[in-house]
Design an enzyme around this catalytic site. Structure first.
Site, PDB file in Angstrom:
ATOM      1  N   LYS A 213       7.796   2.349  13.918  1.00 43.88           N
ATOM      2  CA  LYS A 213       8.263   1.818  12.643  1.00 43.88           C
ATOM      3  C   LYS A 213       9.129   2.833  11.905  1.00 43.88           C
ATOM      4  O   LYS A 213       8.784   4.003  11.807  1.00 43.88           O
ATOM      5  CB  LYS A 213       7.050   1.453  11.789  1.00 43.88           C
ATOM      6  CG  LYS A 213       7.384   0.944  10.387  1.00 43.88           C
ATOM      7  CD  LYS A 213       6.109   0.557   9.665  1.00 43.88           C
ATOM      8  CE  LYS A 213       6.358   0.202   8.208  1.00 43.88           C
ATOM      9  NZ  LYS A 213       5.117  -0.215   7.524  1.00 43.88           N
TER      10      LYS A 213
ATOM     11  N   LEU B  26       0.843  -1.192   0.000  1.00 46.14           N
ATOM     12  CA  LEU B  26       0.000   0.000   0.000  1.00 46.14           C
ATOM     13  C   LEU B  26       0.881   1.246   0.000  1.00 46.14           C
ATOM     14  O   LEU B  26       2.091   1.160  -0.167  1.00 46.14           O
ATOM     15  CB  LEU B  26      -0.935  -0.041   1.213  1.00 46.14           C
ATOM     16  CG  LEU B  26      -1.922  -1.218   1.250  1.00 46.14           C
ATOM     17  CD1 LEU B  26      -2.709  -1.216   2.555  1.00 46.14           C
ATOM     18  CD2 LEU B  26      -2.874  -1.169   0.063  1.00 46.14           C
TER      19      LEU B  26
ATOM     20  N   TYR C 223       1.638   3.184   8.044  1.00 47.60           N
ATOM     21  CA  TYR C 223       1.218   3.018   6.653  1.00 47.60           C
ATOM     22  C   TYR C 223       1.942   1.827   6.049  1.00 47.60           C
ATOM     23  O   TYR C 223       3.032   1.459   6.473  1.00 47.60           O
ATOM     24  CB  TYR C 223       1.386   4.289   5.827  1.00 47.60           C
ATOM     25  CG  TYR C 223       2.762   4.927   5.765  1.00 47.60           C
ATOM     26  CD1 TYR C 223       3.826   4.339   5.080  1.00 47.60           C
ATOM     27  CD2 TYR C 223       2.980   6.166   6.359  1.00 47.60           C
ATOM     28  CE1 TYR C 223       5.058   4.946   4.993  1.00 47.60           C
ATOM     29  CE2 TYR C 223       4.225   6.788   6.283  1.00 47.60           C
ATOM     30  CZ  TYR C 223       5.260   6.170   5.590  1.00 47.60           C
ATOM     31  OH  TYR C 223       6.492   6.772   5.507  1.00 47.60           O
ATOM     32  N   CYS C 224       1.292   1.202   5.069  1.00 44.87           N
ATOM     33  CA  CYS C 224       1.796  -0.015   4.425  1.00 44.87           C
ATOM     34  C   CYS C 224       2.257  -1.045   5.457  1.00 44.87           C
ATOM     35  O   CYS C 224       3.412  -1.496   5.433  1.00 44.87           O
ATOM     36  CB  CYS C 224       2.938   0.314   3.464  1.00 44.87           C
ATOM     37  SG  CYS C 224       3.289  -1.007   2.264  1.00 44.87           S
ATOM     38  N   PRO C 225       1.368  -1.444   6.388  1.00 45.11           N
ATOM     39  CA  PRO C 225       1.779  -2.388   7.428  1.00 45.11           C
ATOM     40  C   PRO C 225       2.052  -3.776   6.869  1.00 45.11           C
ATOM     41  O   PRO C 225       1.448  -4.198   5.885  1.00 45.11           O
ATOM     42  CB  PRO C 225       0.567  -2.405   8.374  1.00 45.11           C
ATOM     43  CG  PRO C 225      -0.590  -2.058   7.484  1.00 45.11           C
ATOM     44  CD  PRO C 225      -0.053  -1.091   6.472  1.00 45.11           C
TER      45      PRO C 225
END
Length: 278
Positions: A160, A93, A147-149
């Site tokens: 992160k 993502l 975001y974009c896990p």
């Protein structure tokens, strides 16, 4: 690099450094470069390769992101904040790329009996060794709210700073990571949070997009309380590879590689245009 516990990487690595190409370096070219290298490494006995690159003010969307109900509103918001938008040719993502984010690919030949996790573990091992002198624990698990896990989010104290992905093509594997080296991780997260708010606008979606929380993300500069540049991290990377017993070599693209790169780039550009207009 036997000490990294993944013995199928060759002892000689080709180094390709695209970190200083500047603001005009098109992010779509990175997709084409990695696909080209994957093909040559996987099918034509090319050397295992480490490629590093930086793109300025670019949001890389996943295919699912590009199909959000109000994607044009989301893109307009990003453009108003000075970001160009591209759609990646693999899973995942939305992520933020800028001059404080270093991207790395480890590209090598696929071998029988090696799991997908082997590739992730190789990159994870490299990153841990790079920053071992700071005596912090770098963990690999999904950071909910980022975001974009993904299951190979890299974090320190629950925040992160990096995400790892993989792309496999024609017998070659590219293990890719983005490292938020400097700047504000929370500001990058806020940007993606507002993108989703604009691109969804309360409407039903066909996938579960992340509910981004800015407090879940940070840069290495923030987490380690240290000042360093992209060039500093590059030097650390190269020293780490050499300290593990690997050799580095620099080879320009051959005519065959350049020809395939141009073909791949045309394909990636065409696919990106279709993704952003459908």
């Amino acid at each position: 690099m036997n000490n990294l516990t993944i013995p199928f990487i060759s002892d000689t690595w080709r180094l390709i450094d695209h970190t200083t190409f500047g603001p005009d370096f098109d992010a779509l070219k990175s997709f084409a470069y990695d696909d080209t290298l994957c093909t040559f490494v996987g099918q034509r006995d090319g050397l295992s390769t480490v490629r590093a690159w930086v793109h300025h003010n670019t949001i890389v969307l996943g295919i699912q992101d590009s199909r959000l109900p109000e994607i044009e509103e989301g893109r307009a918001y990003l453009a108003a904040n000075g970001y160009q938008v591209v759609v990646r040719n693999s899973g995942g993502l939305a992520v933020v790329l800028d001059d404080g984010v270093l991207n790395l690919s480890l590209i090598f030949k696929e071998e029988k009996g090696r799991s997908i996790d082997d590739g992730y573990e190789l990159m994870y091992s490299v990153i841990k060794k790079m920053f071992a002198s700071y005596q912090v624990n770098i963990d690999a698990y999904e950071i909910v709210g980022s975001y974009c896990p993904g299951s190979y989010d890299l974090s320190i104290s629950g925040k992160k700073f990096a995400g790892i992905s993989q792309r496999r093509i024609r017998g070659g594997i590219a293990v890719q990571i983005y490292l938020c080296v400097k700047g504000s991780g929370s500001k990058r997260a806020e940007l993606i949070k507002h993108f989703y708010e604009k691109a969804v606008n309360g409407k039903e979606t066909k996938f579960t997009y992340p509910t981004v929380q800015s407090s879940t993300m940070a840069s290495l500069q923030e987490l380690l309380q240290a000042e360093f540049s992209i060039a500093d991290v590059m030097r650390t990377l190269l020293l780490t590879i050499q300290n593990e017993g690997a050799q580095l070599t620099i080879q320009p693209f051959s005519e065959a590689e350049q020809s395939l790169f141009l073909e791949n780039y045309e394909r990636v550009v065409s696919r990106n245009e279709k993704a952003l207009t459908t």
